[in-house]
Design a protein around this motif. Sequence first.
Motif, PDB file in Angstrom:
ATOM      1  N   ASP A 179       0.878  -1.164   0.000  1.00 56.70           N
ATOM      2  CA  ASP A 179       0.000   0.000   0.000  1.00 56.70           C
ATOM      3  C   ASP A 179       0.916   1.214   0.000  1.00 56.70           C
ATOM      4  O   ASP A 179       1.381   1.665   1.041  1.00 56.70           O
ATOM      5  N   ARG A 180       1.218   1.706  -1.182  1.00 57.41           N
ATOM      6  CA  ARG A 180       2.154   2.830  -1.308  1.00 57.41           C
ATOM      7  C   ARG A 180       1.538   4.130  -0.815  1.00 57.41           C
ATOM      8  O   ARG A 180       2.251   5.058  -0.465  1.00 57.41           O
ATOM      9  N   CYS A 181       0.207   4.210  -0.791  1.00 60.25           N
ATOM     10  CA  CYS A 181      -0.464   5.425  -0.311  1.00 60.25           C
ATOM     11  C   CYS A 181      -0.246   5.632   1.187  1.00 60.25           C
ATOM     12  O   CYS A 181      -0.087   6.757   1.646  1.00 60.25           O
ATOM     13  N   HIS A 182      -0.262   4.547   1.950  1.00 60.03           N
ATOM     14  CA  HIS A 182      -0.155   4.634   3.400  1.00 60.03           C
ATOM     15  C   HIS A 182       1.152   4.066   3.940  1.00 60.03           C
ATOM     16  O   HIS A 182       1.350   4.020   5.154  1.00 60.03           O
ATOM     17  N   GLY A 183       2.019   3.591   3.058  1.00 58.13           N
ATOM     18  CA  GLY A 183       3.300   3.052   3.495  1.00 58.13           C
ATOM     19  C   GLY A 183       3.158   1.767   4.285  1.00 58.13           C
ATOM     20  O   GLY A 183       3.787   1.611   5.331  1.00 58.13           O
ATOM     21  N   CYS A 184       2.318   0.847   3.799  1.00 62.20           N
ATOM     22  CA  CYS A 184       2.069  -0.401   4.507  1.00 62.20           C
ATOM     23  C   CYS A 184       2.387  -1.610   3.630  1.00 62.20           C
ATOM     24  O   CYS A 184       2.362  -1.533   2.409  1.00 62.20           O
ATOM     25  N   VAL A 185       2.653  -2.716   4.295  1.00 62.57           N
ATOM     26  CA  VAL A 185       2.805  -4.009   3.652  1.00 62.57           C
ATOM     27  C   VAL A 185       1.648  -4.870   4.149  1.00 62.57           C
ATOM     28  O   VAL A 185       1.403  -4.949   5.354  1.00 62.57           O
ATOM     29  N   ILE A 186       0.926  -5.500   3.225  1.00 62.12           N
ATOM     30  CA  ILE A 186      -0.207  -6.350   3.566  1.00 62.12           C
ATOM     31  C   ILE A 186       0.206  -7.788   3.312  1.00 62.12           C
ATOM     32  O   ILE A 186       0.633  -8.132   2.211  1.00 62.12           O
TER      33      ILE A 186
END
Length: 101
Positions: free
Chosen positions: A32-39
């Motif tokens: 999730d590049r918008c929120h800087g997360c890895v799912i």
Amino acid sequence: SEDRTVRLWNRGGVQVGEYRPPGDGITALALDRCHGCVIVGTMDAAVRIYAVAPDLSGESLWPFELKLVQTNSGHADAVRCVLHVPERQLYVTASWDRSIR
């Protein structure tokens, strides 16, 4: 992967980091590049969301740390696919239980 790791590779194909999140074998991963997360989707039917933060300790080749911020459950079998849909601000998962959530 089945060895329960997330690995970081450089452009030359050399492994430069490894992270072992909790849970069973990893079967799916999305960014999730918008929120800087890895799912991360796993064999234990969970979806875990990690915030990415720089690792300032200097003790590891892994240039960032992953902090668990959310765990989603609901599938009855392994999560096989994770897709981030930024336009809708959501994640879509598919499982061997034949469901999409």
